[in-house]
Design a protein around this motif. Structure first.
Motif, mmCIF file in Angstrom:
data_model
loop_
_atom_site.group_PDB
_atom_site.id
_atom_site.type_symbol
_atom_site.label_atom_id
_atom_site.label_comp_id
_atom_site.label_asym_id
_atom_site.label_seq_id
_atom_site.Cartn_x
_atom_site.Cartn_y
_atom_site.Cartn_z
ATOM 1 N N ASN A 7 0.784 -1.244 0.000
ATOM 2 C CA ASN A 7 0.000 0.000 0.000
ATOM 3 C C ASN A 7 0.813 1.291 0.000
ATOM 4 O OD1 ASN A 7 -2.603 -0.896 -0.261
ATOM 5 N ND2 ASN A 7 -2.748 -1.396 1.930
ATOM 6 N N LYS A 8 2.135 1.204 -0.120
ATOM 7 C CA LYS A 8 2.955 2.432 -0.187
ATOM 8 C C LYS A 8 2.732 3.114 -1.525
ATOM 9 C CE LYS A 8 6.360 3.560 2.791
ATOM 10 N NZ LYS A 8 7.454 4.436 2.944
ATOM 11 N N GLU A 9 2.776 4.429 -1.525
ATOM 12 C CA GLU A 9 2.529 5.160 -2.770
ATOM 13 C C GLU A 9 3.827 5.472 -3.493
ATOM 14 O OE1 GLU A 9 -0.050 8.463 -2.037
ATOM 15 O OE2 GLU A 9 -1.606 7.129 -1.240
ATOM 16 N N ASN A 10 3.726 5.522 -4.830
ATOM 17 C CA ASN A 10 4.841 5.924 -5.710
ATOM 18 C C ASN A 10 6.168 5.210 -5.413
ATOM 19 O OD1 ASN A 10 3.124 7.786 -6.994
ATOM 20 N ND2 ASN A 10 3.442 9.197 -5.272
ATOM 21 N N THR A 11 6.108 3.899 -5.355
ATOM 22 C CA THR A 11 7.336 3.152 -5.069
ATOM 23 C C THR A 11 7.884 2.448 -6.308
ATOM 24 O OG1 THR A 11 6.042 1.234 -4.513
ATOM 25 C CG2 THR A 11 6.712 2.645 -2.668
ATOM 26 N N PHE A 12 7.109 2.489 -7.399
ATOM 27 C CA PHE A 12 7.548 1.740 -8.582
ATOM 28 C C PHE A 12 8.472 2.555 -9.471
ATOM 29 C CE2 PHE A 12 3.559 -0.464 -7.507
ATOM 30 C CZ PHE A 12 4.073 -1.740 -7.381
ATOM 31 N N GLY A 13 9.553 1.921 -9.912
ATOM 32 C CA GLY A 13 10.459 2.576 -10.850
ATOM 33 C C GLY A 13 10.012 2.288 -12.273
ATOM 34 N N GLU A 14 10.912 2.492 -13.215
ATOM 35 C CA GLU A 14 10.623 2.240 -14.626
ATOM 36 C C GLU A 14 10.411 0.734 -14.840
ATOM 37 O OE1 GLU A 14 10.421 4.245 -17.578
ATOM 38 O OE2 GLU A 14 9.923 5.539 -15.861
ATOM 39 N N PRO A 15 9.479 0.355 -15.715
ATOM 40 C CA PRO A 15 9.315 -1.084 -15.981
ATOM 41 C C PRO A 15 10.504 -1.624 -16.761
ATOM 42 C CG PRO A 15 7.931 0.220 -17.438
ATOM 43 C CD PRO A 15 8.555 1.189 -16.490
ATOM 44 N N ARG A 16 10.809 -2.915 -16.554
ATOM 45 C CA ARG A 16 11.795 -3.544 -17.429
ATOM 46 C C ARG A 16 11.105 -4.721 -18.118
ATOM 47 N NH1 ARG A 16 14.061 -8.281 -15.261
ATOM 48 N NH2 ARG A 16 13.748 -8.511 -13.032
ATOM 49 N N MET A 17 11.593 -5.050 -19.327
ATOM 50 C CA MET A 17 10.926 -6.084 -20.081
ATOM 51 C C MET A 17 11.406 -7.447 -19.593
ATOM 52 S SD MET A 17 8.903 -4.258 -21.542
ATOM 53 C CE MET A 17 7.911 -5.209 -22.659
ATOM 54 N N PHE A 18 10.447 -8.309 -19.272
ATOM 55 C CA PHE A 18 10.740 -9.616 -18.698
ATOM 56 C C PHE A 18 10.341 -10.691 -19.707
ATOM 57 C CE2 PHE A 18 8.944 -13.286 -16.388
ATOM 58 C CZ PHE A 18 10.080 -13.698 -15.700
ATOM 59 N N ASN A 19 11.307 -11.544 -20.111
ATOM 60 C CA ASN A 19 10.991 -12.589 -21.082
ATOM 61 C C ASN A 19 10.285 -13.749 -20.379
ATOM 62 O OD1 ASN A 19 11.221 -14.922 -22.926
ATOM 63 N ND2 ASN A 19 12.282 -13.408 -24.180
ATOM 64 N N MET A 20 9.157 -14.159 -20.961
ATOM 65 C CA MET A 20 8.313 -15.147 -20.286
ATOM 66 C C MET A 20 8.645 -16.595 -20.612
ATOM 67 S SD MET A 20 4.556 -13.597 -20.117
ATOM 68 C CE MET A 20 4.354 -13.277 -21.840
ATOM 69 N N MET A 21 9.679 -16.814 -21.425
ATOM 70 C CA MET A 21 10.006 -18.209 -21.742
ATOM 71 C C MET A 21 10.805 -18.841 -20.601
ATOM 72 S SD MET A 21 10.735 -18.657 -25.749
ATOM 73 C CE MET A 21 12.097 -17.532 -25.900
ATOM 74 N N PHE A 22 10.506 -20.092 -20.293
ATOM 75 C CA PHE A 22 11.290 -20.864 -19.317
ATOM 76 C C PHE A 22 12.534 -21.378 -20.038
ATOM 77 C CE2 PHE A 22 7.131 -21.356 -17.227
ATOM 78 C CZ PHE A 22 7.478 -21.165 -15.895
ATOM 79 N N LYS A 23 13.662 -20.987 -19.497
ATOM 80 C CA LYS A 23 14.936 -21.357 -20.130
ATOM 81 C C LYS A 23 15.468 -22.632 -19.476
ATOM 82 C CE LYS A 23 18.422 -18.076 -21.528
ATOM 83 N NZ LYS A 23 19.189 -16.917 -21.077
ATOM 84 N N THR A 24 16.097 -23.463 -20.268
ATOM 85 C CA THR A 24 16.750 -24.645 -19.694
ATOM 86 C C THR A 24 17.989 -24.975 -20.529
ATOM 87 O OG1 THR A 24 16.396 -26.904 -18.913
ATOM 88 C CG2 THR A 24 15.343 -26.338 -20.990
ATOM 89 N N ASN A 25 18.717 -26.002 -20.128
ATOM 90 C CA ASN A 25 19.883 -26.431 -20.902
ATOM 91 C C ASN A 25 19.712 -27.875 -21.311
ATOM 92 O OD1 ASN A 25 21.025 -24.199 -18.923
ATOM 93 N ND2 ASN A 25 22.277 -24.227 -20.777
ATOM 94 N N ILE A 26 20.134 -28.163 -22.521
ATOM 95 C CA ILE A 26 20.012 -29.530 -23.035
ATOM 96 C C ILE A 26 21.365 -30.222 -22.853
ATOM 97 C CG2 ILE A 26 19.528 -30.929 -25.091
ATOM 98 C CD1 ILE A 26 17.087 -29.340 -24.207
ATOM 99 N N GLY A 27 21.355 -31.372 -22.206
ATOM 100 C CA GLY A 27 22.600 -32.112 -22.006
ATOM 101 C C GLY A 27 23.367 -31.593 -20.805
ATOM 102 N N PRO A 28 24.533 -32.186 -20.551
ATOM 103 C CA PRO A 28 25.261 -31.906 -19.302
ATOM 104 C C PRO A 28 26.023 -30.584 -19.305
ATOM 105 C CG PRO A 28 26.422 -33.557 -20.599
ATOM 106 C CD PRO A 28 25.178 -33.228 -21.354
ATOM 107 N N VAL A 29 26.223 -29.972 -20.462
ATOM 108 C CA VAL A 29 27.031 -28.751 -20.488
ATOM 109 C C VAL A 29 26.119 -27.529 -20.444
ATOM 110 C CG1 VAL A 29 28.801 -27.462 -21.736
ATOM 111 C CG2 VAL A 29 28.749 -29.958 -21.863
ATOM 112 N N ASP A 30 26.422 -26.638 -19.464
ATOM 113 C CA ASP A 30 25.566 -25.479 -19.250
ATOM 114 C C ASP A 30 26.222 -24.260 -19.887
ATOM 115 O OD1 ASP A 30 24.194 -23.373 -18.222
ATOM 116 O OD2 ASP A 30 24.227 -24.061 -16.140
#
Ligand code: GAP
Length: 433
Positions: free
Chosen positions: A114-137
């Motif tokens: 409920n605090k007022e004016n606490t939000f800064g500029e929005p940043r773009m958030f990618n909605m894809m779930f990232k993962t790695n294939i195989g043992p090498v990251d």
């Protein structure tokens, strides 16, 4: 019929109480944005998906089904634009650190602290779930859980053309899971992080896209009708250019009057040659289509009807949820179209302590179960309670075996919607349905 307004809570609590849908990982306190389908939920979901497949694939000559992998080469998501643009604007409260999707809140005041004016500029958030294939990251092993089933169709366009030689226009259809790391999953299963899509990419001659768009628009209305959604609850919203997805030249959102407001149920988009042109650009493989007489070569354009299974389930439950009065008492029941009901028949002996009734009822149950599969046995409590339980899960008919059955072979059939009872024979039930 009662005119009480249905709430999201009515639907969610019925789903939990009667074994349709549970919170994912509930025993460990849940996992936000995930849901598990219980015995009745999975039956309803499969009935909806099977109906879709029947209407859009099996009953047509111009559709081909596929079932592509969820994990795909990262180039798919680079070419499609998802790596760069599949984002939502994220804002964080400077006071309590709560995070929200900017377009879903009033940023003048934090909804959590409920605090007022606490939000800064929005940043773009990618909605894809990232993962790695195989043992090498490392960079080369990156993959994503698909955020739409569509790309598994586009990447198989050439395979289908080369193996089935379809005439344009034709469609490729797929049902499967999609994953989005939604900033704020909400409204029961409406906005989930893991959900199911039913999608068609319909490949058309570039100059003839409008007629296929119209054909699919009409097919969508027929689909809504088959789900039992009243016409008055479906609204077409022509999406303005500034609100359209990066790939679309025209989009109609089909909105439905959900308990939490008028919201998107499904979409119909004209994706042009955006996807096939990108696949050509990144893979170097030609996506040309050659007509059988060789007179024309072109890259097809695409019309995409995209359906969310969970939203269809919510719309079906909302439309079916009915409260009326029986013997002076409120009765809440699901007036589901019979072809969607998770259980088609419930069979009971009138009295569970009469072995001859139980034996006869078991015989009837076995015959119906063999034919319809979705048949339930219930001998708990008195008949009135059994009827109420079946009403609540939308079972169209309850069949009761009593002493007359032993005499003349007739059974009592009680109708969910009218609550009327009639007598008929098992043979009649089997021939009627
Ligand atoms: N291939 C196009 C596409 O994915 P979309 O409008 O992002 O388009 C299509 O999604 C449909 O998928 C929506 O109309 C909705 O029914 C369903 N959907 C999208 N995001 C969802 C989510 N987070 N939870 C449940 N269903 C979702």
């Amino acid at each position: 019929m009662s005119d009480k307004k249905i709430t999201l809570e009515d639907i969610a609590s019925l789903c939990k109480r009667r074994g349709f849908i549970f919170q994912g990982s509930e025993v460990y306190g849940g996992l936000s944005g995930t849901w598990d389908f219980g015995p009745l939920g999975v039956a309803l979901k499969k009935n909806i998906m099977n109906l879709w497949w029947q209407m859009f694939v099996d009953d047509r000559e111009d559709m081909y089904g596929v079932d592509a992998s969820i994990l795909m080469n990262q180039k798919v998501w680079q070419a499609s634009g998802h790596v760069d643009t599949f984002t939502d604007p994220l804002v964080e409260c400077g006071n309590c650190k709560a995070r929200f999707r900017e377009d879903q809140i009033d940023t003048a005041k934090c909804p959590t602290c409920n605090k007022e004016n606490t939000f800064g500029e929005p940043r773009m958030f990618n909605m894809m779930f990232k993962t790695n294939i195989g043992p090498v990251d490392d960079e080369s092993s990156i993959s994503y859980l698909r955020p739409e089933t569509a790309q598994g169709i586009f990447t198989n366009y050439k395979n289908v053309v080369d193996t089935f030689y379809p005439d344009v226009p034709f469609g490729i259809a797929q049902i499967g899971k999609a994953f989005r790391n939604e900033i704020s999953p909400r409204d029961f299963v409406f906005r989930s992080r893991e959900f199911e899509q039913m999608e068609i990419e319909y490949f058309v001659h570039p100059s003839k896209w409008e007629e296929s768009f119209e054909m699919l628009r009409i097919a969508i209305h027929e689909w809504c009708k088959q789900l039992g959604l009243p016409e008055s609850t479906i609204h077409e919203l022509e999406v303005e250019e500034s609100d359209r997805a990066h790939y679309s030249k025209r989009t109609i959102d089909f909105e439905f009057d959900f308990p939490h407001g008028r919201k998107e149920l499904l979409g119909l988009a004209y994706r042009t040659d955006f996807d096939l042109a990108n696949i050509h650009r990144v893979s170097g493989k030609s996506m040309d289509y050659r007509t059988k007489d060789g007179s024309e070569v072109f890259v097809p354009h695409v019309i995409e009807p995209s359906f969310g299974v969970e939203r269809a389930i919510m719309a079906v439950l909302t439309s079916a949820y009915t409260v009326d009065q029986v013997n002076g008492e409120d009765r809440a029941y699901l007036k589901l179209p019979h072809h969607l009901a998770p259980i088609k028949y419930c069979v009971s002996p009138l009295l569970k302590n009469k072995p001859e009734l139980v034996a006869k009822a078991r015989e009837v149950y076995a015959v119906l179960k063999k034919k319809y599969g979705a048949v339930m046995w219930d001998d708990n409590g008195n008949i009135g309670k059994r009827y109420r339980r079946q009403d609540e899960i939308g079972t169209p008919y309850c069949i009761v075996i009593d002493f007359d059955t032993l005499e003349d072979g007739t059974v009592t059939v009680r109708d969910r919607d009218t609550t009327k009872q009639s007598r008929t024979t098992l043979e009649q039930i089997l021939t009627d349905n």
